[in-house]
Motif scaffolding. Structure first.
Motif, mmCIF file in Angstrom:
data_model
loop_
_atom_site.group_PDB
_atom_site.id
_atom_site.type_symbol
_atom_site.label_atom_id
_atom_site.label_comp_id
_atom_site.label_asym_id
_atom_site.label_seq_id
_atom_site.Cartn_x
_atom_site.Cartn_y
_atom_site.Cartn_z
ATOM 1 N N SER A 29 0.835 -1.211 0.000
ATOM 2 C CA SER A 29 0.000 0.000 0.000
ATOM 3 C C SER A 29 0.868 1.258 0.000
ATOM 4 C CB SER A 29 -0.972 0.006 1.180
ATOM 5 O OG SER A 29 -0.279 0.016 2.404
ATOM 6 N N SER A 32 2.293 1.523 -3.480
ATOM 7 C CA SER A 32 1.187 1.924 -4.348
ATOM 8 C C SER A 32 0.939 3.429 -4.267
ATOM 9 C CB SER A 32 -0.077 1.162 -3.942
ATOM 10 O OG SER A 32 -1.202 1.641 -4.625
ATOM 11 N N SER A 38 -1.600 0.602 -8.944
ATOM 12 C CA SER A 38 -2.669 -0.123 -8.268
ATOM 13 C C SER A 38 -2.094 -1.197 -7.339
ATOM 14 C CB SER A 38 -3.568 -0.767 -9.334
ATOM 15 O OG SER A 38 -4.199 -1.908 -8.846
ATOM 16 N N GLN A 39 -2.646 -1.282 -6.130
ATOM 17 C CA GLN A 39 -2.164 -2.269 -5.171
ATOM 18 C C GLN A 39 -2.423 -3.693 -5.663
ATOM 19 O OE1 GLN A 39 -3.084 -1.548 -1.052
ATOM 20 N NE2 GLN A 39 -2.544 -3.625 -0.465
#
Length: 157
Positions: A29, A32, A38-39
């Motif tokens: 995260s 990201s 995008s995670q």
């Protein structure tokens, strides 16, 4: 020649991990957020990187990923190959059957380009990328303006 988003994002994410991973595992995260990837896409990439022993996953609270070996020992080519990215300028995928069942007249040119690109990426380590990013940060200078010293702008009438 195409180096797709998969390869570029994997290298960006790994450079981020190398840069921020000195104090413990780094979460996807946080990568990201910093890299604007995008995670869920990172999860796919890091699954492949983990299978190739380039990263190690730590589960649970305080978990995340860290490099499986020192950043100076991980090349950009290692990362690109790990995420199943092929960098191939030939039409035939290197099989030499690009002109019917024969080698086309430019096959050796494109194979040479493939080898040169792979050699270049193999010669660039994650540590090289981190060193470059650190150097850029240190060269950025903050400029402040003293308002009392600033001259008023002349406005034409």
């Amino acid at each position: 020649m195409r180096l797709t988003t998969k390869g570029r994002f994997a290298v960006m994410a790994m450079a981020d991990l190398a840069l921020y991973g000195g104090c413990g595992p780094v979460t996807l995260s946080s990568i990201s957020e910093r890299q604007k990837i995008s995670q869920s896409y990172l999860e796919q990439l890091f699954g492949k990187l983990r299978k190739r022993n380039i990263v190690v996953a730590v589960r649970g609270p305080g978990g995340g990923y860290y490099l499986a070996r020192p950043s100076a020992q991980i090349s950009v080519a290692d990362i690109v190959v790990a995420v199943d990215e092929s960098v191939d300028a030939t039409r035939c995928g290197g099989k030499a059957n690009c002109h019917g069942e024969k080698q086309c007249i430019t096959h050796d040119l494109w194979m040479g380009l493939n080898e040169a690109l792979y050699g270049y990426m193999a010669g660039v380590s994650l540590q090289n990328l981190v060193d470059g990013a650190t150097k850029l940060k240190s060269e950025i200078k903050t400029v402040s303006i003293n308002k009392s010293m600033a001259k008023p702008a002349l406005v034409p009438m």
